[in-house]
Design a protein around this motif. Structure first.
Motif, PDB file in Angstrom:
ATOM      1  N   GLY A  31       0.793  -1.226   0.000  1.00 20.02           N
ATOM      2  CA  GLY A  31       0.000   0.000   0.000  1.00 20.02           C
ATOM      3  C   GLY A  31       0.821   1.270   0.000  1.00 20.02           C
ATOM      4  N   ILE A  32       2.014   1.210  -0.577  1.00 21.66           N
ATOM      5  CA  ILE A  32       2.898   2.377  -0.626  1.00 21.66           C
ATOM      6  C   ILE A  32       2.906   2.913  -2.057  1.00 21.66           C
ATOM      7  N   PRO A  33       2.612   4.201  -2.236  1.00 23.26           N
ATOM      8  CA  PRO A  33       2.584   4.765  -3.593  1.00 23.26           C
ATOM      9  C   PRO A  33       3.977   4.791  -4.220  1.00 23.26           C
ATOM     10  N   GLU A  34       4.143   4.015  -5.285  1.00 27.09           N
ATOM     11  CA  GLU A  34       5.472   3.866  -5.875  1.00 27.09           C
ATOM     12  C   GLU A  34       6.041   5.164  -6.431  1.00 27.09           C
ATOM     13  N   GLU A  35       5.179   6.092  -6.841  1.00 24.51           N
ATOM     14  CA  GLU A  35       5.689   7.335  -7.424  1.00 24.51           C
ATOM     15  C   GLU A  35       6.451   8.191  -6.404  1.00 24.51           C
ATOM     16  N   ARG A  36       6.341   7.867  -5.133  1.00 28.80           N
ATOM     17  CA  ARG A  36       7.039   8.627  -4.089  1.00 28.80           C
ATOM     18  C   ARG A  36       8.345   7.977  -3.656  1.00 28.80           C
ATOM     19  N   SER A  67      20.691  -5.418   2.435  1.00 27.96           N
ATOM     20  CA  SER A  67      19.668  -4.383   2.403  1.00 27.96           C
ATOM     21  C   SER A  67      19.917  -3.414   3.539  1.00 27.96           C
ATOM     22  N   PHE A  68      19.807  -2.141   3.235  1.00 26.59           N
ATOM     23  CA  PHE A  68      19.996  -1.101   4.234  1.00 26.59           C
ATOM     24  C   PHE A  68      18.754  -0.212   4.243  1.00 26.59           C
ATOM     25  N   PRO A  69      17.749  -0.614   5.040  1.00 25.10           N
ATOM     26  CA  PRO A  69      16.498   0.165   5.076  1.00 25.10           C
ATOM     27  C   PRO A  69      16.679   1.507   5.774  1.00 25.10           C
ATOM     28  N   GLN A  70      15.932   2.491   5.318  1.00 20.68           N
ATOM     29  CA  GLN A  70      15.949   3.804   5.955  1.00 20.68           C
ATOM     30  C   GLN A  70      14.926   3.892   7.085  1.00 20.68           C
ATOM     31  N   TYR A  71      13.986   2.943   7.114  1.00 23.11           N
ATOM     32  CA  TYR A  71      12.927   2.968   8.131  1.00 23.11           C
ATOM     33  C   TYR A  71      12.877   1.617   8.831  1.00 23.11           C
ATOM     34  N   ASP A  76       6.495   4.669  10.119  1.00 24.49           N
ATOM     35  CA  ASP A  76       7.290   5.895  10.199  1.00 24.49           C
ATOM     36  C   ASP A  76       7.474   6.576   8.839  1.00 24.49           C
ATOM     37  N   LEU A  77       6.912   6.002   7.773  1.00 28.11           N
ATOM     38  CA  LEU A  77       7.040   6.619   6.454  1.00 28.11           C
ATOM     39  C   LEU A  77       6.367   7.984   6.463  1.00 28.11           C
ATOM     40  N   PRO A  78       6.961   8.965   5.795  1.00 31.67           N
ATOM     41  CA  PRO A  78       6.334  10.287   5.755  1.00 31.67           C
ATOM     42  C   PRO A  78       5.004  10.250   5.001  1.00 31.67           C
ATOM     43  N   ASP A  79       4.094  11.127   5.398  1.00 32.98           N
ATOM     44  CA  ASP A  79       2.767  11.170   4.782  1.00 32.98           C
ATOM     45  C   ASP A  79       2.776  11.829   3.406  1.00 32.98           C
ATOM     46  N   PHE A  80       3.814  12.610   3.127  1.00 39.07           N
ATOM     47  CA  PHE A  80       3.919  13.254   1.812  1.00 39.07           C
ATOM     48  C   PHE A  80       5.386  13.400   1.451  1.00 39.07           C
ATOM     49  N   GLY A  81       5.638  13.709   0.180  1.00 40.40           N
ATOM     50  CA  GLY A  81       7.014  13.866  -0.290  1.00 40.40           C
ATOM     51  C   GLY A  81       7.667  12.536  -0.610  1.00 40.40           C
ATOM     52  N   ILE A  83       9.964   9.210  -0.470  1.00 41.04           N
ATOM     53  CA  ILE A  83      10.288   8.177   0.508  1.00 41.04           C
ATOM     54  C   ILE A  83      11.570   7.506   0.021  1.00 41.04           C
ATOM     55  N   CYS A  84      12.683   7.819   0.656  1.00 42.89           N
ATOM     56  CA  CYS A  84      13.942   7.147   0.335  1.00 42.89           C
ATOM     57  C   CYS A  84      13.932   5.829   1.100  1.00 42.89           C
ATOM     58  N   LEU A  85      13.514   4.766   0.424  1.00 42.41           N
ATOM     59  CA  LEU A  85      13.259   3.491   1.089  1.00 42.41           C
ATOM     60  C   LEU A  85      14.533   2.850   1.623  1.00 42.41           C
ATOM     61  N   GLY A  86      15.638   2.973   0.891  1.00 42.84           N
ATOM     62  CA  GLY A  86      16.885   2.395   1.364  1.00 42.84           C
ATOM     63  C   GLY A  86      17.805   2.010   0.227  1.00 42.84           C
ATOM     64  N   ASP A  87      18.817   1.215   0.607  1.00 40.38           N
ATOM     65  CA  ASP A  87      19.873   0.838  -0.330  1.00 40.38           C
ATOM     66  C   ASP A  87      19.937  -0.675  -0.483  1.00 40.38           C
ATOM     67  N   VAL A  88      20.142  -1.104  -1.715  1.00 33.93           N
ATOM     68  CA  VAL A  88      20.311  -2.508  -2.070  1.00 33.93           C
ATOM     69  C   VAL A  88      21.738  -2.677  -2.579  1.00 33.93           C
ATOM     70  N   VAL A  89      22.458  -3.668  -2.027  1.00 33.22           N
ATOM     71  CA  VAL A  89      23.819  -3.955  -2.480  1.00 33.22           C
ATOM     72  C   VAL A  89      23.853  -5.418  -2.919  1.00 33.22           C
ATOM     73  N   ILE A  90      24.155  -5.644  -4.198  1.00 31.22           N
ATOM     74  CA  ILE A  90      24.142  -6.984  -4.782  1.00 31.22           C
ATOM     75  C   ILE A  90      25.559  -7.385  -5.186  1.00 31.22           C
ATOM     76  N   CYS A  91      25.945  -8.592  -4.809  1.00 35.77           N
ATOM     77  CA  CYS A  91      27.236  -9.143  -5.215  1.00 35.77           C
ATOM     78  C   CYS A  91      27.046  -9.874  -6.551  1.00 35.77           C
ATOM     79  N   LYS A  92      27.609  -9.302  -7.614  1.00 33.60           N
ATOM     80  CA  LYS A  92      27.444  -9.892  -8.944  1.00 33.60           C
ATOM     81  C   LYS A  92      28.070 -11.287  -9.025  1.00 33.60           C
ATOM     82  N   GLU A  93      29.209 -11.475  -8.369  1.00 33.04           N
ATOM     83  CA  GLU A  93      29.871 -12.788  -8.409  1.00 33.04           C
ATOM     84  C   GLU A  93      28.986 -13.870  -7.802  1.00 33.04           C
ATOM     85  N   ARG A  94      28.382 -13.585  -6.635  1.00 39.26           N
ATOM     86  CA  ARG A  94      27.495 -14.566  -5.987  1.00 39.26           C
ATOM     87  C   ARG A  94      26.258 -14.785  -6.849  1.00 39.26           C
TER      88      ARG A  94
END
Length: 151
Positions: A31-36, A67-71, A76-81, A83-94
């Motif tokens: 239920g999170i608006p993807e455009e944000r 995974s490095f979530p921001q929340y 705690d997600l903001p109601d407007f503006g 939403i920097c959800l977080g960072d994904v780090v993928i090991c290409k070799e694995r």
């Protein structure tokens, strides 16, 4: 939704589009608006992900994705503006090793790892059996939606 890749890192248009669809479906199901939403993705080698895994999780070994979530809580997600959800780090070799091990394409493995990581950013985990079951069901739902579920 914006997916940002670290400078100099490129994925094919097909992989990027599929990542966007995967993240979009994960967000829709929560239920999170993807455009944000903004998500950062970085591809690293085995040594770098081992170092990150050691630094942030006290586990001194190579892993496939971090995974490095921001929340800590989706409430705690903001109601407007944005939403920097977080960072994904993928090991290409694995990812390459696992694709070969599981008998599917490298691209499919990247999408699976990305989906897995997005679910972590959304608060899913797999430490307890019930949590693991819920996360696996959600992963399969998204992968089937993308048309690349398990065969």
């Amino acid at each position: 939704m914006n997916i940002y890749f670290e400078d100099g890192q490129v994925v094919t248009d097909n992989v990027r589009e599929t990542m966007e669809k995967a993240a979009g479906k994960c967000l829709e199901l929560e239920g999170i608006p993807e455009e944000r939403v903004d998500i950062s993705v970085t591809f690293v080698d085995a040594e770098e992900i081992r170092e990150l895994n050691c630094q942030y999780r006290d586990i001194d070994r190579v892993t496939d994705v971090l995974s490095f979530p921001q929340y800590d809580d989706l409430n705690d997600l903001p109601d407007f503006g944005e939403i920097c959800l977080g960072d994904v780090v993928i090991c290409k070799e694995r990812a390459e090793e696992q694709a070969e091990e599981f008998g599917h394409s490298f691209e499919r493995e990247i999408i699976y790892l990305f989906t897995h990581s997005i679910l972590h950013l959304l608060g899913y985990d797999h430490m307890e059996e019930e949590e693991k079951r819920e996360m696996r069901e959600r992963e399969e739902e998204v992968m089937n939606y993308l048309g690349i579920g398990r065969e």
